[in-house]
Design an enzyme around this catalytic site. Structure first.
Site, short mmCIF file in Angstrom:
data_model
loop_
_atom_site.label_atom_id
_atom_site.label_comp_id
_atom_site.label_asym_id
_atom_site.label_seq_id
_atom_site.Cartn_x
_atom_site.Cartn_y
_atom_site.Cartn_z
N THR A 260 0.81 -1.22 0.00
CA THR A 260 0.00 0.00 0.00
C THR A 260 0.85 1.27 0.00
O THR A 260 0.30 2.36 -0.11
CB THR A 260 -0.92 0.03 1.23
OG1 THR A 260 -0.10 -0.06 2.42
CG2 THR A 260 -1.91 -1.12 1.21
N LYS A 261 2.16 1.13 0.13
CA LYS A 261 3.04 2.29 0.18
C LYS A 261 3.46 2.70 -1.23
O LYS A 261 3.07 2.08 -2.21
CB LYS A 261 4.27 2.00 1.05
CG LYS A 261 3.92 1.62 2.49
CD LYS A 261 3.10 2.69 3.17
CE LYS A 261 2.89 2.43 4.65
NZ LYS A 261 1.98 1.31 4.94
N ASN A 262 4.27 3.75 -1.33
CA ASN A 262 4.69 4.26 -2.64
C ASN A 262 5.71 3.34 -3.30
O ASN A 262 5.60 3.02 -4.49
CB ASN A 262 5.30 5.65 -2.51
CG ASN A 262 4.30 6.69 -2.05
OD1 ASN A 262 3.23 6.36 -1.55
ND2 ASN A 262 4.63 7.96 -2.22
#
Length: 382
Positions: free
Chosen positions: A182-184
């Site tokens: 879910t992170k960049n």
């Protein structure tokens, strides 16, 4: 009508060739060539003195708790508006989270309330850089220095974001990154501990390697490795590291693409803010964000559940975020609130995160914002 998901993991195109290369190197356990390349990237680009990949950001925070020798009853100041791992990492060692309110502009810990929360049991301050927007680190570091406590940056959302030109995670004594999908920048699951005080570098290696000096052995510094202290197995395997290296090498491009999407949302949502329907994110001067989250705050009294339900029914997957830790059963049992956490209580009930992922087109963003507007108007009429 096509669904607009909240998140869609981005692939650079190099991940599987790197994984194939890892296989050809005949080493799939941790700390191989790809792990070392990830370490070099983080130390160079994120400013860490020592970088150590972990299997999660949670693991990195747990290592930090071990490094600063958290003992039962030690207090750790942190925001209540954060993910449970921020607290769990210290509670596992017997630490007591002391929850401080957040600022109304950034939703980060209110640096002006930290000093009054310090007691003779305080061991550390854990600022959480919400949405990739930096906490007011100068003030936090000044308080920490005055009271001789450590600063552990929870920079789970902070890769490629900066505070006064300094990469998040490199400002405090320690930093923790997340590479969750879910992170960049992602590796599915994964994290990293950034050790910024060289005094702790060797100790961090030992803790990460099950309490042994195995890393020193492989560097030829000792003739055998032995059990040195308390530790655990915090290493990810080389498959994870290979995937991550492909992402890290494209981190600048990834951030640029996300900022373009974030900026378009900011422009599209301006009219909703002008009409008094929402408040857009605020990024203070000196903070360079990484476009991790684009959120809006509903005006008081609007039923968020009805807004989210309306959007979901029309194919737009928007989400709320954290339930404050101080109001949770475990938070009340293991920690305590410092004063009234009014911003935490109120803002956590008004936030909506909009879909943001690379590949989200302008037409989709227009649809998201239009659906949000209609959802708010519908909720206000009921």
């Amino acid at each position: 009508m096509d669904l607009i998901p909240f998140n869609r993991p981005y692939m650079t195109g190099a991940e599987f060739s790197f994984i194939d290369d890892a296989k050809k190197r005949n080493m799939l356990a941790g700390d191989g060539w790809f792990t070392k390349e990830c370490h070099r990237w983080i130390e160079s680009e994120a400013g860490a003195r020592t970088a150590l990949l972990t299997h999660s950001c949670t693991a990195a925070l747990e290592m930090a708790a071990l490094l600063i020798d958290i003992q039962p009853g030690d207090e750790i100041i942190m925001p209540s508006y954060t993910f449970v791992s921020t607290a769990n990492a210290f509670v596992l060692r017997g630490g007591v989270p002391v929850f401080v309110d957040i600022r109304s502009d950034t939703l980060n810990i209110d640096e002006l309330q930290i000093e009054s929360a310090i007691t003779n049991r305080t061991k550390a301050i854990v600022p959480v850089h919400y949405a990739g927007v930096a906490c007011e680190m100068s003030a936090i570091l000044a308080v920490a220095s005055k009271h001789a406590v450590k600063v552990v940056e929870d920079a789970a959302q902070g890769v490629m974001a900066y505070y006064k030109g300094m990469p998040l995670g490199s400002v405090g004594d320690f930093g923790a990154f997340s590479f969750h999908e879910t992170k960049n920048v992602i590796s599915g699951e994964g994290g990293a501990l950034l050790v910024n005080d060289p005094e702790y570098s060797l100790k961090a290696e030992i803790i990460r390697e099950k309490g042994t000096d195995r890393s020193r052995f492989f560097r030829g510094e000792v003739d055998k490795y032995t059990w040195q202290s308390v530790g655990s197995s915090f290493l990810p395997g080389e498959i994870i590291a290979a995937f991550l290296l492909a992402q890290l090498q494209s981190a600048v491009k990834i951030t640029e693409m996300r900022r373009e999407i974030w900026s378009r949302y900011n422009m599209l949502a301006e009219s909703l803010e002008s009409d008094g329907l929402i408040r857009r994110p605020i990024v203070p001067v000196g903070c360079e964000h990484n476009a991790h989250i684009f959120y809006v705050l509903l005006e008081k009294g609007v039923d968020r559940s009805k807004v989210l339900s309306f959007m979901k029914q029309r194919g737009v997957h928007a989400l709320f975020h954290y339930v404050p830790l101080h109001s949770s059963p475990a938070g009340q049992h293991f920690g305590r609130a410092h004063g009234q956490l009014l911003n935490t209580d109120q803002l956590s009930e008004r936030i909506i995160r909009l879909p943001l992922w690379i590949g989200l087109g302008e037409d989709d963003q227009i649809r998201v914002v239009d659906t949000l507007k209609r959802a708010i108007e519908s909720a206000k009429c009921e």
